[in-house]
Design an enzyme around this catalytic site. Structure first.
Site, PDB file in Angstrom:
ATOM      1  N   ARG A 120       4.909  -2.580   2.690  1.00 46.78           N
ATOM      2  CA  ARG A 120       5.357  -2.941   1.337  1.00 46.78           C
ATOM      3  C   ARG A 120       5.114  -1.768   0.410  1.00 46.78           C
ATOM      4  NH1 ARG A 120       4.882  -9.280   1.053  1.00 46.78           N
ATOM      5  NH2 ARG A 120       7.028  -9.094   0.391  1.00 46.78           N
ATOM      6  N   GLN A 125      11.021  -0.549   0.174  1.00 44.69           N
ATOM      7  CA  GLN A 125      11.390  -1.733  -0.619  1.00 44.69           C
ATOM      8  C   GLN A 125      12.774  -2.286  -0.258  1.00 44.69           C
ATOM      9  OE1 GLN A 125      10.471  -0.846  -4.628  1.00 44.69           O
ATOM     10  NE2 GLN A 125       9.899  -2.939  -5.100  1.00 44.69           N
ATOM     11  N   ASP A 128      12.751  -4.605   2.784  1.00 45.97           N
ATOM     12  CA  ASP A 128      11.719  -5.642   2.772  1.00 45.97           C
ATOM     13  C   ASP A 128      12.306  -7.055   2.862  1.00 45.97           C
ATOM     14  OD1 ASP A 128       9.545  -7.230   2.378  1.00 45.97           O
ATOM     15  OD2 ASP A 128       8.833  -6.212   0.588  1.00 45.97           O
ATOM     16  N   SER A 131      10.391  -9.977   1.142  1.00 44.18           N
ATOM     17  CA  SER A 131      10.665 -10.154  -0.292  1.00 44.18           C
ATOM     18  C   SER A 131      11.998 -10.861  -0.499  1.00 44.18           C
ATOM     19  CB  SER A 131      10.708  -8.808  -1.009  1.00 44.18           C
ATOM     20  OG  SER A 131       9.414  -8.323  -1.179  1.00 44.18           O
ATOM     21  N   TYR A 226      -1.999  -7.424  -1.194  1.00 46.63           N
ATOM     22  CA  TYR A 226      -2.120  -8.842  -0.845  1.00 46.63           C
ATOM     23  C   TYR A 226      -3.438  -9.429  -1.335  1.00 46.63           C
ATOM     24  CZ  TYR A 226       1.847  -8.429   2.362  1.00 46.63           C
ATOM     25  OH  TYR A 226       3.082  -8.254   2.893  1.00 46.63           O
TER      26      TYR A 226
HETATM   27  P1  NAD Z   1       2.108 -13.745  -0.262  1.00 45.96           P
HETATM   28  O1  NAD Z   1       3.268 -14.563   0.207  1.00 45.96           O
HETATM   29  O2  NAD Z   1       1.196 -13.159   0.751  1.00 45.96           O
HETATM   30  O3  NAD Z   1       1.226 -14.637  -1.261  1.00 45.96           O
HETATM   31  C1  NAD Z   1       1.790 -15.256  -2.392  1.00 45.96           C
HETATM   32  C2  NAD Z   1       0.847 -15.167  -3.561  1.00 45.96           C
HETATM   33  O4  NAD Z   1      -0.258 -16.047  -3.380  1.00 45.96           O
HETATM   34  C3  NAD Z   1       0.250 -13.779  -3.811  1.00 45.96           C
HETATM   35  O5  NAD Z   1       0.582 -13.360  -5.110  1.00 45.96           O
HETATM   36  C4  NAD Z   1      -1.256 -14.001  -3.659  1.00 45.96           C
HETATM   37  O6  NAD Z   1      -2.018 -13.195  -4.527  1.00 45.96           O
HETATM   38  C5  NAD Z   1      -1.383 -15.476  -4.017  1.00 45.96           C
HETATM   39  N1  NAD Z   1      -2.633 -16.098  -3.551  1.00 45.96           N
HETATM   40  C6  NAD Z   1      -3.271 -15.947  -2.368  1.00 45.96           C
HETATM   41  N2  NAD Z   1      -4.407 -16.670  -2.343  1.00 45.96           N
HETATM   42  C7  NAD Z   1      -4.488 -17.318  -3.541  1.00 45.96           C
HETATM   43  C8  NAD Z   1      -5.421 -18.215  -4.115  1.00 45.96           C
HETATM   44  N3  NAD Z   1      -6.525 -18.573  -3.462  1.00 45.96           N
HETATM   45  N4  NAD Z   1      -5.176 -18.682  -5.356  1.00 45.96           N
HETATM   46  C9  NAD Z   1      -4.070 -18.302  -6.041  1.00 45.96           C
HETATM   47  N5  NAD Z   1      -3.143 -17.453  -5.551  1.00 45.96           N
HETATM   48  C10 NAD Z   1      -3.351 -16.969  -4.321  1.00 45.96           C
HETATM   49  O7  NAD Z   1       2.588 -12.596  -1.238  1.00 45.96           O
HETATM   50  P2  NAD Z   1       3.941 -11.793  -1.324  1.00 45.96           P
HETATM   51  O8  NAD Z   1       4.894 -12.520  -2.159  1.00 45.96           O
HETATM   52  O9  NAD Z   1       4.371 -11.462   0.054  1.00 45.96           O
HETATM   53  O10 NAD Z   1       3.503 -10.481  -2.109  1.00 45.96           O
HETATM   54  C11 NAD Z   1       2.208  -9.978  -2.007  1.00 45.96           C
HETATM   55  C12 NAD Z   1       2.069  -8.617  -2.690  1.00 45.96           C
HETATM   56  O11 NAD Z   1       2.914  -7.635  -2.155  1.00 45.96           O
HETATM   57  C13 NAD Z   1       2.373  -8.619  -4.154  1.00 45.96           C
HETATM   58  O12 NAD Z   1       1.456  -7.724  -4.762  1.00 45.96           O
HETATM   59  C14 NAD Z   1       3.689  -8.025  -4.284  1.00 45.96           C
HETATM   60  O13 NAD Z   1       3.910  -7.459  -5.557  1.00 45.96           O
HETATM   61  C15 NAD Z   1       3.559  -6.969  -3.224  1.00 45.96           C
HETATM   62  N6  NAD Z   1       4.870  -6.537  -2.781  1.00 45.96           N
HETATM   63  C16 NAD Z   1       5.133  -5.201  -2.821  1.00 45.96           C
HETATM   64  C17 NAD Z   1       6.378  -4.756  -2.426  1.00 45.96           C
HETATM   65  C18 NAD Z   1       6.727  -3.305  -2.452  1.00 45.96           C
HETATM   66  O14 NAD Z   1       6.085  -2.538  -3.116  1.00 45.96           O
HETATM   67  N7  NAD Z   1       7.732  -2.923  -1.698  1.00 45.96           N
HETATM   68  C19 NAD Z   1       7.314  -5.646  -1.974  1.00 45.96           C
HETATM   69  C20 NAD Z   1       6.999  -7.003  -1.940  1.00 45.96           C
HETATM   70  C21 NAD Z   1       5.752  -7.431  -2.336  1.00 45.96           C
END
Ligand code: NAD
Length: 375
Positions: A120, A125, A128, A131, A226
């Site tokens: 990620r 991006q 991904d 996403s 994460y």
């Molecule tokens: P995910 O599906 O793993 O989790 C969903 C959300 O649940 C996350 O925001 C996480 O912080 C939250 N979470 C976990 N435990 C929790 C708790 N106990 N209480 C409340 N919330 C909780 O996450 P995702 O959607 O796959 O994305 C995770 C990260 O990756 C984010 O920071 C996102 O911005 C980043 N990301 C980066 C890129 C990139 O740079 N290319 C692309 C996609 C996502």
């Protein structure tokens, strides 16, 4: 290189690439074979694939002739002996769940590219898939909640009086959660959000949601953006606050996940019993155990008048646009897998290729696989 696009099985309605994306893929110098009927459930006919420049063949023929086999889901039902040494299988893999299949693929000396392992990073991006599919899931979750709810989402001022807007509580503001915030706001609901990562506070605010901070969250810069497991003290504090907000909510959309682990339980049975009858919970973390203690994966149940839908496969249902996004992400990955003539060039020095390669030449490659499977 010859790329084979396989037909999915079961309830899956997506296809790894629609004809529109096949046209783009062909321009990279690759040849494409599509399995008979592969696009049927995504409203793409064999004729359209033929017009896009692909050939259409039966499964056995396709497997025998393709050097890269592309599918949405891993080909776990196919006899591993059908594939030949060095052949590349590219799909979402769910390595923890499918670790036995991955081991068979390794022993057969196949190369498995796991689209769910694409790092990620900014450079990756456009590849991904997680996403893209989370975007679909967040959108669909809000629509599902709105159709199950006995209330309007927006505020209405009419001759019949004023209707208050629905209150939506979103647990987890990753890609799916943020999309859910955006769509619920577009429908006019009042939105509150919990997450353990303080980095999302501004994003939630900019979408018009209210971020509810619980002090003392553990964050780990080494976790690749994460969430990480929280302390018992934090969990207790968070559950108390969630209970307070859930009691006044009309809808809860739960999306919280921790990669490679069971989803955190954020909505206890006791909290659900205190919610208003008629309220709706959509639990997108259902397949990894659920954020709600009462969630049953793949089902909608009603407890004390609260309906709880456990659903992690919304993208599989949104065949057209989810397939389009999937295919576009794959094209961006293929761009770094082939040279100018369209021949395979698997450069293991490339960070994206290295991270995405689950197994190759009888070895586990990706450091995430080694971490996740504890090898
Ligand atoms: P995910 O599906 O793993 O989790 C969903 C959300 O649940 C996350 O925001 C996480 O912080 C939250 N979470 C976990 N435990 C929790 C708790 N106990 N209480 C409340 N919330 C909780 O996450 P995702 O959607 O796959 O994305 C995770 C990260 O990756 C984010 O920071 C996102 O911005 C980043 N990301 C980066 C890129 C990139 O740079 N290319 C692309 C996609 C996502």
């Amino acid at each position: 290189m010859v790329i084979g696009i396989l037909k999915e099985s079961g309830a899956e309605k997506r296809v790894a690439m629609l004809p529109g994306e096949v046209v783009v893929l062909k321009k990279l110098g690759t040849d494409i074979i599509v399995e008979n009927g592969a696009g049927e459930k995504a409203w793409a006919s064999d004729m359209e694939y033929l017009s896009a420049g692909a050939s259409v063949k039966g499964r056995n023929d396709l497997i025998a002739k393709s050097s890269l086999l592309l599918s949405v889901n891993p080909l776990i039902e196919e006899n591993i002996e059908s594939f030949s040494e060095g052949q590349i299988l590219c799909s979402v893999v769910n390595p923890v769940e499918n670790n036995k299949w991955l081991e068979k693929a390794r022993l057969r000396a196949l190369t498995v590219l796991a689209l769910d392992l694409v790092p990620r990073t900014t450079r990756a991006q456009s590849m991904d898939i997680l996403s893209s599919m989370a975007t679909v899931a967040g959108y669909k979750a809000v629509l599902a909640a709105a159709s199950l709810s006995p209330k309007f989402f927006p505020m209405f001022m009419s001759a019949a009086g004023t209707i208050k807007p629905s209150r939506v509580l979103i647990l987890g503001a990753g890609v799916a959660g943020l999309q859910a915030v955006a769509i619920a706001r577009k429908l006019g609901a009042v939105v509150e959000v919990f997450d353990v990562r303080s980095a999302v506070r501004e994003e939630v605010k900019s979408l018009g949601g209210k971020f509810i901070e619980v002090e003392g969250a553990r964050e780990d810069a080494g976790a690749g953006g994460y969430a990480v497991e929280q302390t018992d003290e934090f969990k207790e504090k968070q559950q108390e606050l969630i209970q307070q907000r859930a009691m006044v909510a009309d809808v809860v959309i739960a999306t919280a996940q921790i990669p490679g682990r069971k989803a955190p339980v954020l909505l206890l049975a006791d909290t659900v019993r205190k919610m208003k009858p008629g309220s709706v919970i959509i639990d997108l973390a259902a397949s990894s155990g659920g954020n709600c203690e009462l969630t049953e994966n793949g089902k909608t149940i009603v407890v004390n008048g609260i309906s709880i839908t456990g659903k992690s496969d919304y993208p599989a249902m949104m065949s057209s646009d989810a397939s389009k996004m999937f295919g576009s992400n794959v094209i961006n990955l293929v761009k770094i897998l082939v040279d100018k003539e369209g021949n395979l060039n698997l450069n293991m020095e490339d960070e994206i290729i290295n991270c995405t390669t689950a197994v190759r030449g009888k070895d586990y490659v990706s450091h995430r696989i080694i971490q996740l499977l504890n090898i």
